[in-house]
Design a protein around this motif. Structure first.
Motif, PDB file in Angstrom:
ATOM      1  N   GLY A 218       7.825  -3.488   0.679  1.00 46.78           N
ATOM      2  CA  GLY A 218       7.896  -4.913   2.201  1.00 46.78           C
ATOM      3  C   GLY A 218       7.147  -3.367   2.618  1.00 46.78           C
ATOM      4  O   GLY A 218       5.867  -3.498   3.652  1.00 46.78           O
ATOM      5  N   TYR A 219       7.925  -2.415   2.764  1.00 46.19           N
ATOM      6  CA  TYR A 219       7.284  -0.845   4.173  1.00 46.19           C
ATOM      7  C   TYR A 219       6.332  -0.878   4.138  1.00 46.19           C
ATOM      8  O   TYR A 219       4.860   0.157   4.740  1.00 46.19           O
ATOM      9  CB  TYR A 219       8.269  -0.072   4.423  1.00 46.19           C
ATOM     10  CG  TYR A 219       8.336   1.660   5.052  1.00 46.19           C
ATOM     11  CD1 TYR A 219       7.934   0.818   6.243  1.00 46.19           C
ATOM     12  CD2 TYR A 219       7.921   1.954   3.868  1.00 46.19           C
ATOM     13  CE1 TYR A 219       7.669   2.302   6.777  1.00 46.19           C
ATOM     14  CE2 TYR A 219       7.352   3.672   5.059  1.00 46.19           C
ATOM     15  CZ  TYR A 219       7.590   3.268   6.774  1.00 46.19           C
ATOM     16  OH  TYR A 219       6.580   4.660   7.417  1.00 46.19           O
ATOM     17  N   THR A 220       6.247  -0.406   2.010  1.00 49.64           N
ATOM     18  CA  THR A 220       4.562   0.456   2.254  1.00 49.64           C
ATOM     19  C   THR A 220       3.729  -0.934   2.056  1.00 49.64           C
ATOM     20  O   THR A 220       2.616  -0.562   2.369  1.00 49.64           O
ATOM     21  CB  THR A 220       4.211   0.735   0.140  1.00 49.64           C
ATOM     22  OG1 THR A 220       6.359   1.396   0.102  1.00 49.64           O
ATOM     23  CG2 THR A 220       3.798   1.342  -0.396  1.00 49.64           C
ATOM     24  N   ARG A 221       3.734  -1.585   2.007  1.00 48.75           N
ATOM     25  CA  ARG A 221       2.358  -2.866   1.680  1.00 48.75           C
ATOM     26  C   ARG A 221       2.403  -2.830   3.001  1.00 48.75           C
ATOM     27  O   ARG A 221       1.282  -2.995   3.707  1.00 48.75           O
ATOM     28  CB  ARG A 221       3.424  -4.375   1.927  1.00 48.75           C
ATOM     29  CG  ARG A 221       3.713  -4.742  -0.035  1.00 48.75           C
ATOM     30  CD  ARG A 221       3.540  -5.599  -0.146  1.00 48.75           C
ATOM     31  NE  ARG A 221       2.059  -6.606  -0.230  1.00 48.75           N
ATOM     32  CZ  ARG A 221       2.967  -8.017   0.324  1.00 48.75           C
ATOM     33  NH1 ARG A 221       3.036  -8.719  -0.527  1.00 48.75           N
ATOM     34  NH2 ARG A 221       1.508  -9.007   0.317  1.00 48.75           N
ATOM     35  N   LEU A 222       3.540  -3.050   4.278  1.00 45.73           N
ATOM     36  CA  LEU A 222       3.375  -3.217   6.027  1.00 45.73           C
ATOM     37  C   LEU A 222       2.652  -1.666   5.881  1.00 45.73           C
ATOM     38  O   LEU A 222       1.328  -1.372   7.312  1.00 45.73           O
ATOM     39  CB  LEU A 222       4.430  -2.913   6.196  1.00 45.73           C
ATOM     40  CG  LEU A 222       5.080  -4.369   7.056  1.00 45.73           C
ATOM     41  CD1 LEU A 222       6.410  -4.290   7.319  1.00 45.73           C
ATOM     42  CD2 LEU A 222       4.450  -5.694   7.518  1.00 45.73           C
ATOM     43  N   ALA A 223       2.925  -0.070   5.673  1.00 50.49           N
ATOM     44  CA  ALA A 223       2.255   0.720   6.052  1.00 50.49           C
ATOM     45  C   ALA A 223       0.617   0.199   5.505  1.00 50.49           C
ATOM     46  O   ALA A 223      -0.123   1.182   6.404  1.00 50.49           O
ATOM     47  CB  ALA A 223       2.649   1.924   5.710  1.00 50.49           C
ATOM     48  N   HIS A 224       0.181  -0.103   4.329  1.00 51.27           N
ATOM     49  CA  HIS A 224      -0.838  -0.054   3.729  1.00 51.27           C
ATOM     50  C   HIS A 224      -1.712  -0.659   4.755  1.00 51.27           C
ATOM     51  O   HIS A 224      -2.906  -0.532   5.072  1.00 51.27           O
ATOM     52  CB  HIS A 224      -0.645  -0.380   2.470  1.00 51.27           C
ATOM     53  CG  HIS A 224      -2.210  -0.967   1.993  1.00 51.27           C
ATOM     54  ND1 HIS A 224      -3.108   0.432   1.468  1.00 51.27           N
ATOM     55  CD2 HIS A 224      -2.936  -1.368   0.880  1.00 51.27           C
ATOM     56  CE1 HIS A 224      -4.511  -0.593   1.481  1.00 51.27           C
ATOM     57  NE2 HIS A 224      -3.639  -1.470   1.217  1.00 51.27           N
ATOM     58  N   GLN A 225      -1.076  -1.829   5.919  1.00 45.33           N
ATOM     59  CA  GLN A 225      -2.444  -3.142   5.792  1.00 45.33           C
ATOM     60  C   GLN A 225      -1.976  -2.189   7.193  1.00 45.33           C
ATOM     61  O   GLN A 225      -3.067  -2.839   7.712  1.00 45.33           O
ATOM     62  CB  GLN A 225      -1.219  -4.698   5.867  1.00 45.33           C
ATOM     63  CG  GLN A 225      -0.864  -5.193   5.416  1.00 45.33           C
ATOM     64  CD  GLN A 225      -0.199  -6.243   5.002  1.00 45.33           C
ATOM     65  OE1 GLN A 225       0.415  -6.215   6.241  1.00 45.33           O
ATOM     66  NE2 GLN A 225       0.281  -7.325   4.257  1.00 45.33           N
ATOM     67  N   HIS A 226      -1.264  -1.340   8.087  1.00 52.06           N
ATOM     68  CA  HIS A 226      -1.650  -1.116   9.005  1.00 52.06           C
ATOM     69  C   HIS A 226      -2.744  -0.066   9.089  1.00 52.06           C
ATOM     70  O   HIS A 226      -3.549   0.338  10.419  1.00 52.06           O
ATOM     71  CB  HIS A 226      -0.161  -0.011   9.399  1.00 52.06           C
ATOM     72  CG  HIS A 226      -0.094   1.000  10.799  1.00 52.06           C
ATOM     73  ND1 HIS A 226      -0.270   0.357  12.094  1.00 52.06           N
ATOM     74  CD2 HIS A 226      -0.367   2.034  10.736  1.00 52.06           C
ATOM     75  CE1 HIS A 226      -0.669   1.192  13.038  1.00 52.06           C
ATOM     76  NE2 HIS A 226      -0.845   2.679  12.114  1.00 52.06           N
ATOM     77  N   ARG A 227      -2.420   0.543   8.168  1.00 54.66           N
ATOM     78  CA  ARG A 227      -3.515   2.202   7.958  1.00 54.66           C
ATOM     79  C   ARG A 227      -4.788   0.750   7.698  1.00 54.66           C
ATOM     80  O   ARG A 227      -5.843   1.225   8.108  1.00 54.66           O
ATOM     81  CB  ARG A 227      -3.994   3.006   6.308  1.00 54.66           C
ATOM     82  CG  ARG A 227      -2.294   3.703   6.723  1.00 54.66           C
ATOM     83  CD  ARG A 227      -2.275   4.918   5.644  1.00 54.66           C
ATOM     84  NE  ARG A 227      -2.069   4.078   3.995  1.00 54.66           N
ATOM     85  CZ  ARG A 227      -0.897   4.478   3.740  1.00 54.66           C
ATOM     86  NH1 ARG A 227       0.061   3.972   4.335  1.00 54.66           N
ATOM     87  NH2 ARG A 227      -0.616   3.867   2.506  1.00 54.66           N
ATOM     88  N   ARG A 228      -4.820  -0.641   6.636  1.00 58.41           N
ATOM     89  CA  ARG A 228      -6.726  -0.747   6.967  1.00 58.41           C
ATOM     90  C   ARG A 228      -6.442  -1.615   8.542  1.00 58.41           C
ATOM     91  O   ARG A 228      -7.672  -1.594   8.258  1.00 58.41           O
ATOM     92  CB  ARG A 228      -6.340  -1.660   5.819  1.00 58.41           C
ATOM     93  CG  ARG A 228      -6.170  -1.456   4.803  1.00 58.41           C
ATOM     94  CD  ARG A 228      -5.822  -2.826   3.529  1.00 58.41           C
ATOM     95  NE  ARG A 228      -6.524  -3.664   3.630  1.00 58.41           N
ATOM     96  CZ  ARG A 228      -7.320  -4.739   3.440  1.00 58.41           C
ATOM     97  NH1 ARG A 228      -5.738  -5.496   2.627  1.00 58.41           N
ATOM     98  NH2 ARG A 228      -8.034  -5.288   3.375  1.00 58.41           N
ATOM     99  N   VAL A 229      -5.741  -1.756   9.400  1.00 59.48           N
ATOM    100  CA  VAL A 229      -5.895  -2.531  10.373  1.00 59.48           C
ATOM    101  C   VAL A 229      -6.303  -1.580  10.988  1.00 59.48           C
ATOM    102  O   VAL A 229      -7.588  -0.978  11.906  1.00 59.48           O
ATOM    103  CB  VAL A 229      -4.615  -3.321  11.048  1.00 59.48           C
ATOM    104  CG1 VAL A 229      -5.542  -3.505  12.670  1.00 59.48           C
ATOM    105  CG2 VAL A 229      -4.748  -4.558  10.412  1.00 59.48           C
TER     106      VAL A 229
END
Length: 246
Positions: free
Chosen positions: A45-56
């Protein structure tokens, strides 16, 4: 029979073996697997959130860049709409807007400057030379007009105009003479060696409402007189008053 030894073999059942199996290792194993799975879920979940944060963040950065680009383009379009591309001077539109913005200023003076025999420059020396001369006149005009809190603009072709808020008739005529002399001192020459000159018409509104058409016509009439009387000179129209603008 009594001399034969007997042996007893007990064969435990599966259920009995399970009853006697220690419980602690199984509980530890299950607990460990459960914790490992939970840790995996957290990390995933943290990895997905970090990836989404980078995309945003990347999207926001690109959006800000696009907004800056659009703003710059908008500023360029607005600048070009009010300035002459060749000389970088304000154009006729901005000159008119400036007159309207100073509609209540009295006195309010206007100059119209026309380069004498400019067609000969284009005909005999080419448009590149003609453009260079116009650019030189533009820089000369700005240098002379702007220190008086005025606006120097390209009106069209070889015609230039100046708006001089708070300049009375005498001051406006002196400024116009300085402009005429400044162009002559630049020593821009025709193909036959003669110095390039300009004729200038001046008018001052001293009282009454601003009528742009009347003001510009008076300055144009003064310019026509300067041309008719031999060019390379300044001529001023009579100051405009409320009575003349009725």
């Amino acid at each position: 029979m009594g001399d034969v030894p007997l042996g007893l073999v007990v064969q435990p059942t599966h259920s009995r073996l399970l009853q006697h199996l220690p419980r602690h290792p199984i509980v530890s194993l299950v607990t460990g697997l459960t914790l490992a799975y939970l840790l995996y879920l957290v990390l995933h979940g943290y990895t997905r959130l970090a990836h989404q944060h980078r995309r945003v963040h990347a999207t926001n950065t690109e959006l800000r860049r696009e907004i800056r680009t659009r703003s710059q383009l908008q500023e360029e379009v607005e600048w070009l709409a009010r300035h002459d591309e060749l000389t970088q001077l304000p154009n006729r539109r901005l000159f008119m807007e400036t007159l309207e913005a100073n509609a209540t200023q009295r006195p309010l003076s206007v100059l119209i400057c026309d380069v004498d025999h400019f067609k000969r420059v284009n005909d005999h020396q080419g448009h590149l030379i003609g453009d260079r001369y116009l650019d030189q006149l533009g820089r000369t005009g700005r240098r002379i007009i702007e220190p008086h809190d005025g606006l120097f603009a390209r009106y069209g072709g070889e015609e230039f105009v100046a708006c001089l808020p708070q300049a009375d008739a005498e001051q406006a005529r002196e400024i116009a003479e300085t402009l005429r002399q400044g162009l002559q001192d630049a020593e821009l020459r025709h193909h036959d060696g003669r110095i390039l000159t300009a004729s200038i018409g001046v008018v001052t509104l001293v009282d009454g409402p601003l009528d742009v058409a009347v003001l510009m016509q008076a300055a144009d009439d003064a310019l026509y007189r300067a041309k008719a009387e031999g060019r390379n000179r300044v001529r001023a129209a009579p100051p405009l008053t409320a009575m003349e603008n009725v």
